[in-house]
Design a protein around this motif. Structure first.
Motif, PDB file in Angstrom:
ATOM      1  N   GLY A 151       0.793  -1.219   0.000  1.00 19.39           N
ATOM      2  CA  GLY A 151       0.000   0.000   0.000  1.00 19.39           C
ATOM      3  C   GLY A 151       0.825   1.268   0.000  1.00 19.39           C
ATOM      4  N   TYR A 152       2.145   1.135  -0.072  1.00 19.13           N
ATOM      5  CA  TYR A 152       3.016   2.300   0.009  1.00 19.13           C
ATOM      6  C   TYR A 152       4.077   2.239  -1.086  1.00 19.13           C
ATOM      7  CZ  TYR A 152       0.861   2.367   4.622  1.00 19.13           C
ATOM      8  OH  TYR A 152      -0.045   2.365   5.650  1.00 19.13           O
ATOM      9  N   ARG A 153       3.637   2.367  -2.325  1.00 15.74           N
ATOM     10  CA  ARG A 153       4.554   2.294  -3.463  1.00 15.74           C
ATOM     11  C   ARG A 153       4.968   3.699  -3.871  1.00 15.74           C
ATOM     12  NH1 ARG A 153       4.444  -2.477  -6.354  1.00 15.74           N
ATOM     13  NH2 ARG A 153       6.334  -1.642  -7.306  1.00 15.74           N
ATOM     14  N   LEU A 154       6.235   4.009  -3.725  1.00 16.95           N
ATOM     15  CA  LEU A 154       6.776   5.293  -4.157  1.00 16.95           C
ATOM     16  C   LEU A 154       7.833   5.027  -5.216  1.00 16.95           C
ATOM     17  CD1 LEU A 154       6.687   8.372  -3.627  1.00 16.95           C
ATOM     18  CD2 LEU A 154       8.606   8.049  -2.056  1.00 16.95           C
ATOM     19  N   ILE A 155       7.507   5.359  -6.464  1.00 18.01           N
ATOM     20  CA  ILE A 155       8.421   5.106  -7.574  1.00 18.01           C
ATOM     21  C   ILE A 155       9.316   6.328  -7.761  1.00 18.01           C
ATOM     22  CG2 ILE A 155       8.609   4.436  -9.987  1.00 18.01           C
ATOM     23  CD1 ILE A 155       7.125   2.402  -8.244  1.00 18.01           C
TER      24      ILE A 155
ATOM     25  N   VAL B 159      21.286  11.395 -16.603  1.00 22.26           N
ATOM     26  CA  VAL B 159      19.980  10.940 -16.150  1.00 22.26           C
ATOM     27  C   VAL B 159      20.134  10.454 -14.709  1.00 22.26           C
ATOM     28  CG1 VAL B 159      18.051   9.365 -16.571  1.00 22.26           C
ATOM     29  CG2 VAL B 159      19.394  10.245 -18.498  1.00 22.26           C
ATOM     30  N   ILE B 160      19.390  11.083 -13.805  1.00 22.48           N
ATOM     31  CA  ILE B 160      19.546  10.829 -12.372  1.00 22.48           C
ATOM     32  C   ILE B 160      18.304  10.161 -11.796  1.00 22.48           C
ATOM     33  CG2 ILE B 160      20.016  11.873 -10.111  1.00 22.48           C
ATOM     34  CD1 ILE B 160      22.313  12.196 -12.072  1.00 22.48           C
ATOM     35  N   ASN B 161      18.507   9.142 -10.980  1.00 23.88           N
ATOM     36  CA  ASN B 161      17.437   8.586 -10.150  1.00 23.88           C
ATOM     37  C   ASN B 161      17.359   9.465  -8.910  1.00 23.88           C
ATOM     38  OD1 ASN B 161      16.065   7.142  -8.087  1.00 23.88           O
ATOM     39  ND2 ASN B 161      16.549   5.183  -9.040  1.00 23.88           N
ATOM     40  N   THR B 162      16.266  10.254  -8.796  1.00 21.20           N
ATOM     41  CA  THR B 162      16.179  11.201  -7.683  1.00 21.20           C
ATOM     42  C   THR B 162      15.862  10.521  -6.359  1.00 21.20           C
ATOM     43  OG1 THR B 162      13.826  11.682  -8.066  1.00 21.20           O
ATOM     44  CG2 THR B 162      15.435  13.046  -9.239  1.00 21.20           C
ATOM     45  N   GLY B 163      15.559   9.219  -6.419  1.00 17.56           N
ATOM     46  CA  GLY B 163      15.307   8.488  -5.181  1.00 17.56           C
ATOM     47  C   GLY B 163      16.577   8.167  -4.436  1.00 17.56           C
ATOM     48  N   ASN B 164      17.501   7.494  -5.120  1.00 14.42           N
ATOM     49  CA  ASN B 164      18.757   7.122  -4.454  1.00 14.42           C
ATOM     50  C   ASN B 164      19.944   7.959  -4.901  1.00 14.42           C
ATOM     51  OD1 ASN B 164      19.371   6.121  -7.010  1.00 14.42           O
ATOM     52  ND2 ASN B 164      19.095   3.968  -6.448  1.00 14.42           N
TER      53      ASN B 164
ATOM     54  N   LYS C 244       4.864  -9.139 -16.570  1.00 14.26           N
ATOM     55  CA  LYS C 244       3.409  -9.053 -16.388  1.00 14.26           C
ATOM     56  C   LYS C 244       3.081  -8.857 -14.912  1.00 14.26           C
ATOM     57  CE  LYS C 244      -0.858 -11.732 -17.054  1.00 14.26           C
ATOM     58  NZ  LYS C 244      -1.421 -13.021 -17.541  1.00 14.26           N
ATOM     59  N   ALA C 245       3.756  -9.597 -14.045  1.00 13.19           N
ATOM     60  CA  ALA C 245       3.523  -9.466 -12.606  1.00 13.19           C
ATOM     61  C   ALA C 245       3.904  -8.073 -12.114  1.00 13.19           C
ATOM     62  CB  ALA C 245       4.323 -10.528 -11.854  1.00 13.19           C
ATOM     63  N   ALA C 246       5.016  -7.539 -12.630  1.00 11.44           N
ATOM     64  CA  ALA C 246       5.434  -6.187 -12.246  1.00 11.44           C
ATOM     65  C   ALA C 246       4.395  -5.162 -12.687  1.00 11.44           C
ATOM     66  CB  ALA C 246       6.794  -5.874 -12.855  1.00 11.44           C
ATOM     67  N   HIS C 247       3.888  -5.335 -13.898  1.00  6.94           N
ATOM     68  CA  HIS C 247       2.843  -4.454 -14.427  1.00  6.94           C
ATOM     69  C   HIS C 247       1.596  -4.502 -13.537  1.00  6.94           C
ATOM     70  CE1 HIS C 247      -0.372  -2.993 -17.047  1.00  6.94           C
ATOM     71  NE2 HIS C 247      -0.935  -4.174 -16.963  1.00  6.94           N
ATOM     72  N   LEU C 248       1.148  -5.700 -13.198  1.00  5.26           N
ATOM     73  CA  LEU C 248      -0.067  -5.850 -12.399  1.00  5.26           C
ATOM     74  C   LEU C 248       0.105  -5.283 -10.994  1.00  5.26           C
ATOM     75  CD1 LEU C 248      -1.234  -9.413 -13.497  1.00  5.26           C
ATOM     76  CD2 LEU C 248      -2.221  -7.202 -14.156  1.00  5.26           C
ATOM     77  N   SER C 249       1.315  -5.365 -10.454  1.00  3.64           N
ATOM     78  CA  SER C 249       1.547  -4.803  -9.119  1.00  3.64           C
ATOM     79  C   SER C 249       1.395  -3.283  -9.134  1.00  3.64           C
ATOM     80  CB  SER C 249       2.941  -5.193  -8.608  1.00  3.64           C
ATOM     81  OG  SER C 249       3.967  -4.474  -9.278  1.00  3.64           O
ATOM     82  N   ILE C 250       1.805  -2.650 -10.230  1.00  4.33           N
ATOM     83  CA  ILE C 250       1.661  -1.201 -10.349  1.00  4.33           C
ATOM     84  C   ILE C 250       0.195  -0.846 -10.587  1.00  4.33           C
ATOM     85  CG2 ILE C 250       2.296   0.832 -11.697  1.00  4.33           C
ATOM     86  CD1 ILE C 250       4.500  -0.206  -9.900  1.00  4.33           C
ATOM     87  N   VAL C 251      -0.501  -1.641 -11.397  1.00  4.74           N
ATOM     88  CA  VAL C 251      -1.929  -1.419 -11.631  1.00  4.74           C
ATOM     89  C   VAL C 251      -2.693  -1.483 -10.313  1.00  4.74           C
ATOM     90  CG1 VAL C 251      -4.010  -2.361 -12.702  1.00  4.74           C
ATOM     91  CG2 VAL C 251      -1.897  -2.246 -14.015  1.00  4.74           C
ATOM     92  N   ASP C 252      -2.377  -2.491  -9.505  1.00  2.29           N
ATOM     93  CA  ASP C 252      -3.056  -2.645  -8.212  1.00  2.29           C
ATOM     94  C   ASP C 252      -2.792  -1.440  -7.310  1.00  2.29           C
ATOM     95  OD1 ASP C 252      -4.073  -5.067  -8.973  1.00  2.29           O
ATOM     96  OD2 ASP C 252      -2.591  -6.275  -7.903  1.00  2.29           O
ATOM     97  N   ALA C 253      -1.533  -0.981  -7.290  1.00  2.00           N
ATOM     98  CA  ALA C 253      -1.190   0.160  -6.439  1.00  2.00           C
ATOM     99  C   ALA C 253      -1.904   1.420  -6.906  1.00  2.00           C
ATOM    100  CB  ALA C 253       0.322   0.373  -6.439  1.00  2.00           C
ATOM    101  N   TYR C 254      -1.969   1.619  -8.209  1.00  2.80           N
ATOM    102  CA  TYR C 254      -2.643   2.806  -8.739  1.00  2.80           C
ATOM    103  C   TYR C 254      -4.144   2.754  -8.447  1.00  2.80           C
ATOM    104  CZ  TYR C 254      -3.973   6.547 -11.940  1.00  2.80           C
ATOM    105  OH  TYR C 254      -4.486   7.708 -12.472  1.00  2.80           O
TER     106      TYR C 254
ATOM    107  N   ALA D 119      -5.575   1.329  -6.040  1.00  4.89           N
ATOM    108  CA  ALA D 119      -5.789   1.515  -4.603  1.00  4.89           C
ATOM    109  C   ALA D 119      -5.351   2.901  -4.126  1.00  4.89           C
ATOM    110  CB  ALA D 119      -5.034   0.440  -3.823  1.00  4.89           C
ATOM    111  N   SER D 120      -5.000   3.760  -5.088  1.00  8.87           N
ATOM    112  CA  SER D 120      -4.542   5.125  -4.773  1.00  8.87           C
ATOM    113  C   SER D 120      -3.340   5.128  -3.845  1.00  8.87           C
ATOM    114  CB  SER D 120      -5.683   5.955  -4.152  1.00  8.87           C
ATOM    115  OG  SER D 120      -6.765   6.066  -5.051  1.00  8.87           O
ATOM    116  N   SER D 121      -2.497   4.096  -3.972  1.00  8.41           N
ATOM    117  CA  SER D 121      -1.311   4.015  -3.116  1.00  8.41           C
ATOM    118  C   SER D 121      -0.020   4.113  -3.914  1.00  8.41           C
ATOM    119  CB  SER D 121      -1.329   2.701  -2.326  1.00  8.41           C
ATOM    120  OG  SER D 121      -1.317   1.585  -3.200  1.00  8.41           O
ATOM    121  N   LEU D 122      -0.132   4.555  -5.184  1.00  2.00           N
ATOM    122  CA  LEU D 122       1.055   4.713  -6.026  1.00  2.00           C
ATOM    123  C   LEU D 122       1.473   6.171  -6.002  1.00  2.00           C
ATOM    124  CD1 LEU D 122       3.071   3.530  -8.108  1.00  2.00           C
ATOM    125  CD2 LEU D 122       1.416   4.171  -9.888  1.00  2.00           C
TER     126      LEU D 122
END
Length: 267
Positions: free
Chosen positions: A33-37, A60-65, A231-241, A243-246
């Protein structure tokens, strides 16, 4: 040993973990429930010193890490897992305490102002020298692919203002990449591979910045044995979105947003 070689060596050393992927796992359930990309940023000439300390202009920088995904003009590959639109209110660059406000609601006042050219720029109520900018933002949630030290990492590549047109081009590329031998049948986005690199962009009034361009390169699709994982990675993002947790780290403006609207860009 270089950082890249060390990362690749670690992947090889821990390859045994691939065999555990099929095991049932509930250890991550509470975290879903706490996906921060993490958002991708390109270092610009006007970027803050904190970002320039990570990489040179065009990196190109990953602003997360705070890592460098690719150097200026250096190609890297991604697989687009998911696409969504949000709308941003950007603070004036002179407002050092300002932060980016965002909404996914098309009826929110931020979205309404972003859709009308005459309301996209708004003077600060308490400081007429500063201006807010409202804009539509395309978000491509991607996974870094191929022979890369960060292969398998998820990132969000945003496109707005002058780069909005680049985002439109990419979405059209995705929607017209057909399955080989099946004309008219679009391949799943998460089965497509794209090669990106930074380049120079400018608008009609001469403002210049670094943006993305797409390179025609192989492979154009993932391998058959990778399909279920993507496909599993895609579905995990779909689920998070759903659930308004993306989320994406739009709370700060450590990089400079490309100037001008897409309609003002020198194509």
């Amino acid at each position: 040993m270089s950082d890249r070689n060390e990362a690749l060596a670690e992947i090889h050393e821990n390859s045994w973990l691939m065999e555990t992927a099929k095991d049932k796992d509930i250890s991550l359930e509470a975290m879903k429930g706490y996906r921060l990309i993490p958002r991708v940023a390109i270092v610009q000439a006007m970027s803050k010193e904190e970002l320039k300390a990570i990489g040179n202009e065009g990196c190109v920088i990953n602003t997360g890490n705070k890592s460098v995904i690719a150097g200026p003009g250096v190609e890297f590959k991604v697989v687009p897992l998911f696409f969504h639109i949000n709308w941003l209110r950007l603070p004036d660059l002179k407002d050092l305490q300002g932060s980016i406000s965002e909404t996914k609601d098309p009826n929110d006042i931020i979205a309404i102002k972003a859709r009308k050219k005459e309301t996209r720029i708004e003077v600060y109520p308490n400081n007429p020298a500063n201006k807010y900018i409202y804009c539509e933002n395309f978000n491509f949630i991607c996974m870094i692919y191929g022979d890369h030290a960060f292969a398998g990492s998820m990132i969000c590549i945003p496109f707005n203002r002058g780069e909005h047109y680049t985002g439109i081009m990419w979405s059209n590329k995705i929607m017209t990449r057909f399955i080989p031998g099946m004309p008219g049948q679009v391949a799943k986005s998460f089965s497509q591979v794209y090669t990106l690199r930074t380049t120079n962009h400018k608008n009609k009034v001469g403002q210049a910045w670094k943006g993305f361009e797409f390179v025609d390169a192989l492979p154009m699709f993932i391998r058959q044995e990778e399909y279920e994982a993507f496909k599993a990675a895609h579905l995990s993002i779909v689920d998070a979105y759903s659930a308004s947790s993306l989320g994406t780290n739009y709370d700060t403006q450590e990089d400079v947003i490309p100037p001008a609207d897409a309609s003002e860009r020198d194509m």
